[in-house]
Each structure stands twice: as C-alpha cells, then as structure tokens.
Design a protein around this motif. Structure first.
Motif, PDB file in Angstrom:
ATOM      1  N   PHE A   1      -4.658  29.339  74.491  1.00 58.76           N
ATOM      2  CA  PHE A   1      -4.686  27.880  74.563  1.00 58.76           C
ATOM      3  C   PHE A   1      -5.945  27.424  75.295  1.00 58.76           C
ATOM      4  CE2 PHE A   1      -0.138  27.497  73.617  1.00 58.76           C
ATOM      5  CZ  PHE A   1       0.348  28.714  74.058  1.00 58.76           C
TER       6      PHE A   1
ATOM      7  N   SER B   1      -0.692  33.230  76.831  1.00 55.22           N
ATOM      8  CA  SER B   1       0.737  33.498  76.929  1.00 55.22           C
ATOM      9  C   SER B   1       1.004  34.858  76.315  1.00 55.22           C
ATOM     10  CB  SER B   1       1.537  32.417  76.197  1.00 55.22           C
ATOM     11  OG  SER B   1       2.903  32.742  76.199  1.00 55.22           O
TER      12      SER B   1
ATOM     13  N   SER C   1       7.850  26.490  66.125  1.00 54.44           N
ATOM     14  CA  SER C   1       7.062  27.703  65.974  1.00 54.44           C
ATOM     15  C   SER C   1       5.962  27.748  67.015  1.00 54.44           C
ATOM     16  CB  SER C   1       6.454  27.731  64.566  1.00 54.44           C
ATOM     17  OG  SER C   1       5.571  28.822  64.434  1.00 54.44           O
ATOM     18  N   GLY C   2       5.803  28.909  67.626  1.00 49.33           N
ATOM     19  CA  GLY C   2       4.764  29.055  68.637  1.00 49.33           C
ATOM     20  C   GLY C   2       4.922  28.064  69.766  1.00 49.33           C
ATOM     21  N   ALA C   3       6.125  27.982  70.260  1.00 46.68           N
ATOM     22  CA  ALA C   3       6.431  26.885  71.182  1.00 46.68           C
ATOM     23  C   ALA C   3       6.080  27.197  72.621  1.00 46.68           C
ATOM     24  CB  ALA C   3       7.901  26.527  71.069  1.00 46.68           C
ATOM     25  N   ASN C   4       5.142  28.079  72.881  1.00 40.08           N
ATOM     26  CA  ASN C   4       4.772  28.400  74.261  1.00 40.08           C
ATOM     27  C   ASN C   4       3.801  27.388  74.818  1.00 40.08           C
ATOM     28  OD1 ASN C   4       6.265  30.706  74.722  1.00 40.08           O
ATOM     29  ND2 ASN C   4       4.804  31.999  73.665  1.00 40.08           N
ATOM     30  N   VAL C   5       4.120  26.125  74.661  1.00 40.04           N
ATOM     31  CA  VAL C   5       3.196  25.091  75.090  1.00 40.04           C
ATOM     32  C   VAL C   5       3.831  24.311  76.220  1.00 40.04           C
ATOM     33  CG1 VAL C   5       1.855  23.100  74.384  1.00 40.04           C
ATOM     34  CG2 VAL C   5       2.308  24.932  72.745  1.00 40.04           C
ATOM     35  N   LEU C   6       3.083  24.089  77.281  1.00 45.45           N
ATOM     36  CA  LEU C   6       3.586  23.377  78.444  1.00 45.45           C
ATOM     37  C   LEU C   6       2.918  22.024  78.609  1.00 45.45           C
ATOM     38  CD1 LEU C   6       3.647  26.224  81.120  1.00 45.45           C
ATOM     39  CD2 LEU C   6       5.547  25.371  79.741  1.00 45.45           C
TER      40      LEU C   6
ATOM     41  N   TYR D   1       6.917  31.079  77.862  1.00 45.17           N
ATOM     42  CA  TYR D   1       6.177  29.952  78.416  1.00 45.17           C
ATOM     43  C   TYR D   1       5.325  30.292  79.624  1.00 45.17           C
ATOM     44  CZ  TYR D   1       9.189  27.092  75.482  1.00 45.17           C
ATOM     45  OH  TYR D   1       9.844  26.551  74.419  1.00 45.17           O
TER      46      TYR D   1
ATOM     47  N   TYR E   1      -6.617  24.073  77.661  1.00 38.07           N
ATOM     48  CA  TYR E   1      -6.127  22.869  78.311  1.00 38.07           C
ATOM     49  C   TYR E   1      -7.334  22.128  78.874  1.00 38.07           C
ATOM     50  CZ  TYR E   1      -1.167  24.092  78.138  1.00 38.07           C
ATOM     51  OH  TYR E   1       0.108  24.367  77.715  1.00 38.07           O
TER      52      TYR E   1
ATOM     53  N   LEU F   1      -3.415  17.561  83.602  1.00 37.84           N
ATOM     54  CA  LEU F   1      -3.747  18.644  82.696  1.00 37.84           C
ATOM     55  C   LEU F   1      -2.991  18.458  81.378  1.00 37.84           C
ATOM     56  CD1 LEU F   1      -5.313  21.390  82.803  1.00 37.84           C
ATOM     57  CD2 LEU F   1      -3.144  22.437  83.486  1.00 37.84           C
TER      58      LEU F   1
ATOM     59  N   PRO G   1       8.311  22.755  78.941  1.00 37.25           N
ATOM     60  CA  PRO G   1       7.850  22.970  77.568  1.00 37.25           C
ATOM     61  C   PRO G   1       7.548  21.652  76.872  1.00 37.25           C
ATOM     62  CG  PRO G   1       9.701  24.393  78.055  1.00 37.25           C
ATOM     63  CD  PRO G   1       9.568  23.455  79.208  1.00 37.25           C
ATOM     64  N   LEU G   2       6.441  21.660  76.140  1.00 38.43           N
ATOM     65  CA  LEU G   2       6.031  20.463  75.404  1.00 38.43           C
ATOM     66  C   LEU G   2       6.831  20.295  74.136  1.00 38.43           C
ATOM     67  CD1 LEU G   2       3.942  18.138  75.067  1.00 38.43           C
ATOM     68  CD2 LEU G   2       2.503  19.776  73.859  1.00 38.43           C
ATOM     69  N   LEU G   3       7.167  21.407  73.521  1.00 38.94           N
ATOM     70  CA  LEU G   3       7.832  21.376  72.230  1.00 38.94           C
ATOM     71  C   LEU G   3       9.246  21.915  72.346  1.00 38.94           C
ATOM     72  CD1 LEU G   3       4.897  22.855  70.128  1.00 38.94           C
ATOM     73  CD2 LEU G   3       5.541  20.448  70.346  1.00 38.94           C
ATOM     74  N   PRO G   4      10.127  21.553  71.440  1.00 36.54           N
ATOM     75  CA  PRO G   4      11.459  22.148  71.437  1.00 36.54           C
ATOM     76  C   PRO G   4      11.368  23.654  71.275  1.00 36.54           C
ATOM     77  CG  PRO G   4      11.370  20.278  69.945  1.00 36.54           C
ATOM     78  CD  PRO G   4       9.963  20.568  70.383  1.00 36.54           C
ATOM     79  N   THR G   5      12.297  24.352  71.852  1.00 37.00           N
ATOM     80  CA  THR G   5      12.231  25.810  71.815  1.00 37.00           C
ATOM     81  C   THR G   5      12.300  26.349  70.402  1.00 37.00           C
ATOM     82  OG1 THR G   5      14.606  25.863  72.177  1.00 37.00           O
ATOM     83  CG2 THR G   5      13.223  26.100  74.106  1.00 37.00           C
TER      84      THR G   5
ATOM     85  N   ILE H   1      -2.937  29.316  67.314  1.00 40.72           N
ATOM     86  CA  ILE H   1      -2.117  29.465  66.112  1.00 40.72           C
ATOM     87  C   ILE H   1      -2.183  28.219  65.239  1.00 40.72           C
ATOM     88  CG2 ILE H   1      -0.574  31.085  67.235  1.00 40.72           C
ATOM     89  CD1 ILE H   1       1.488  28.824  67.349  1.00 40.72           C
TER      90      ILE H   1
ATOM     91  N   PHE I   1       2.335  19.140  81.801  1.00 43.13           N
ATOM     92  CA  PHE I   1       2.261  19.210  83.256  1.00 43.13           C
ATOM     93  C   PHE I   1       2.425  17.845  83.895  1.00 43.13           C
ATOM     94  CE2 PHE I   1       0.915  23.539  84.172  1.00 43.13           C
ATOM     95  CZ  PHE I   1       0.540  23.993  82.915  1.00 43.13           C
TER      96      PHE I   1
ATOM     97  N   ARG J   1      -4.417  25.120  70.514  1.00 42.57           N
ATOM     98  CA  ARG J   1      -3.914  26.486  70.630  1.00 42.57           C
ATOM     99  C   ARG J   1      -4.312  27.251  69.372  1.00 42.57           C
ATOM    100  NH1 ARG J   1       2.315  26.078  69.025  1.00 42.57           N
ATOM    101  NH2 ARG J   1       2.303  24.055  67.981  1.00 42.57           N
TER     102      ARG J   1
ATOM    103  N   GLU K   1      -1.035  34.696  72.798  1.00 43.33           N
ATOM    104  CA  GLU K   1      -1.208  33.349  72.283  1.00 43.33           C
ATOM    105  C   GLU K   1      -2.184  32.657  73.233  1.00 43.33           C
ATOM    106  OE1 GLU K   1       2.460  31.447  71.453  1.00 43.33           O
ATOM    107  OE2 GLU K   1       1.508  29.598  70.738  1.00 43.33           O
TER     108      GLU K   1
END
Lengths: 119, 109
Positions: free
Chosen positions: B34, B90, A103-108, B95, B36, B44, A96-100, B51, A110, B49, B32
């Motif tokens: 995104f 997502s 908001s909308g933290a589904n960001v990864l 995640y 990339y 990558l 994860p890119l952001l702390p859990t 939102i 790589f 995103r 959601e």
C-alpha cells in the motif's frame, strides 16, 4: 468508510503519570488497532483491540504499560502508563476501511492521532 | 519478519516534473503493498494498493517481486501532491501493517 474520532488530540504530561486516549468509531467494527509513531520513525502497531476479549499485543509492547479497553464495537481506549519522555509520540487508532468480505480487505483507515509530549 | 524501506526521507521536485518515491520490502511470502499519504494537517489516508492496479490522483505503483519494490510514480507532479508518503506492507489477511519511515515530498512552484 468508518469515521474515527480520537481524543485528546494532543496533551503534555508529566513523567510518571498516565494518560488515556479514547477512540470512537461511527460504525461497529470487529477489530480496532492502536499504532504509535515516535518522532522521525514509522508507524508501529502496538496492539489489536478485540471486543469481548483481551487485546493482542505486538512484540515489545505489554499490557502493563499500554492497557487497552474495548467495551463495545464502536469504542476503545489506550492508556499510556507511568510515562517517560520516550513515550512522546503520536498514538493512532485505526479500523478496517472495507468490510471484511471485500476482496483484499487489508485496508485501514486512521484517526487523526493523539500527540503526546512527556516532560 | 517483514520490513519496509523508504530510502529517501525528503524529496523535492518542481511542478510538472516526474516524481518517483521509492519503496523496497523484505518478506518471504506474498505481500500486499500500500501507499498511504498524509497531507498537511490531515489524517493518514490510503492512496493506493497494489492489487487494485489503478491510478489515483495520477499516481501509480507497480509491485516488482523480483526487485521487491513498490515504487510510487507520477509523471507530472503538482503542488498539491506535497505531503508525507508512507509505503506499507501487509503479510496476511489480518490487517496488520508494517510501515516504512515515510518520504516527505515537496513540489515547488
């Protein structure tokens, strides 16, 4: 954001052998993810590596073929077992890119990937 | 199951021209979305995103639930925009991302 180091960056392997890919993160993360990108294809999630428990595999991926270790919160390995040419892919580690709590933290984010060629 | 479709494998435009990279998705819930990007010899990375509703490097993308699309747009392409672009979805707060196959954008001088 976390910095991910993967190794090897690339390797050429013989059919029937196994290769272990390492993923090191510079901060502690609860979840780590392994993706595969076959030639000309999109990224596909292999499994989620959780510290202190068995990895969770996605449909089509099994532990015998892709055993995963997660000994601590900064490190994971993915092994590609009994390789065949069809396993030739780029394997990517992500966290994860952001702390859990964000908001909308589904960001990864790589890693650079490990390019595997099986002959 | 969710799916992300990027209909164009390759897209070539000239510098200064508008560019639109298409992304369509299928998912029964509220996704959601995104974008990339992967520049040559780089890893990558997240571009934007839905939102956030922000413009990054001049790119914007609007989620259209009626058309189930999340197209990426830039009014004036630059050579440094040449890269591989992936649309991803997502389906929950876990995640897990479903990626499209990607579009290779080439911006010619």
């Amino acid at each position: 954001s976390a910095v991910i180091s993967q190794k090897p960056s690339r390797d050429i392997c013989q059919r029937g052998t196994s290769l272990t890919i390492q993923c090191q993160v510079d901060s502690q993360v609860t979840m780590m993810f392994w993706y595969r990108q076959q030639p000309g294809q999109s990224l596909t999630l292999i499994a989620t590596a959780n510290q202190g428990s068995e990895a969770t595999y996605e449909s089509g991926f099994v532990i015998d073929k892709f055993p995963i270790s997660r000994p601590n919160l900064t490190f994971s390995t993915l092994t590609v077992s009994n390789m065949s040419p069809e396993d030739s892919s780029i394997y990517l580690c992500s966290v994860p890119l952001l702390p859990t709590s964000a908001s909308g933290a589904n960001v990864l984010t790589f890693g650079a990937g490990s390019r595997l060629t099986v002959l | 199951a969710q799916r992300v479709t990027q209909p164009e494998k390759l897209l070539s435009v000239f510098k200064g021209a508008p560019v639109e990279l298409k992304c369509n998705y299928s998912y029964s819930g509220s996704p959601e979305l995104f974008w990339y990007v992967q520049y040559s010899r780089q890893r990558l990375q997240l571009l934007l995103r839905h939102i956030s509703r922000e413009s990054i490097k001049g790119f914007t993308a609007d989620l259209n639930k009626g058309e189930t699309s999340f197209h990426l747009k830039k009014p004036f392409a630059q050579e440094e925009d040449s890269a591989m672009y992936y649309c991803a979805l997502s389906a929950g707060s876990n995640y897990k991302l479903t990626f499209g196959k990607g579009t290779l954008l080439t911006v010619n001088p």
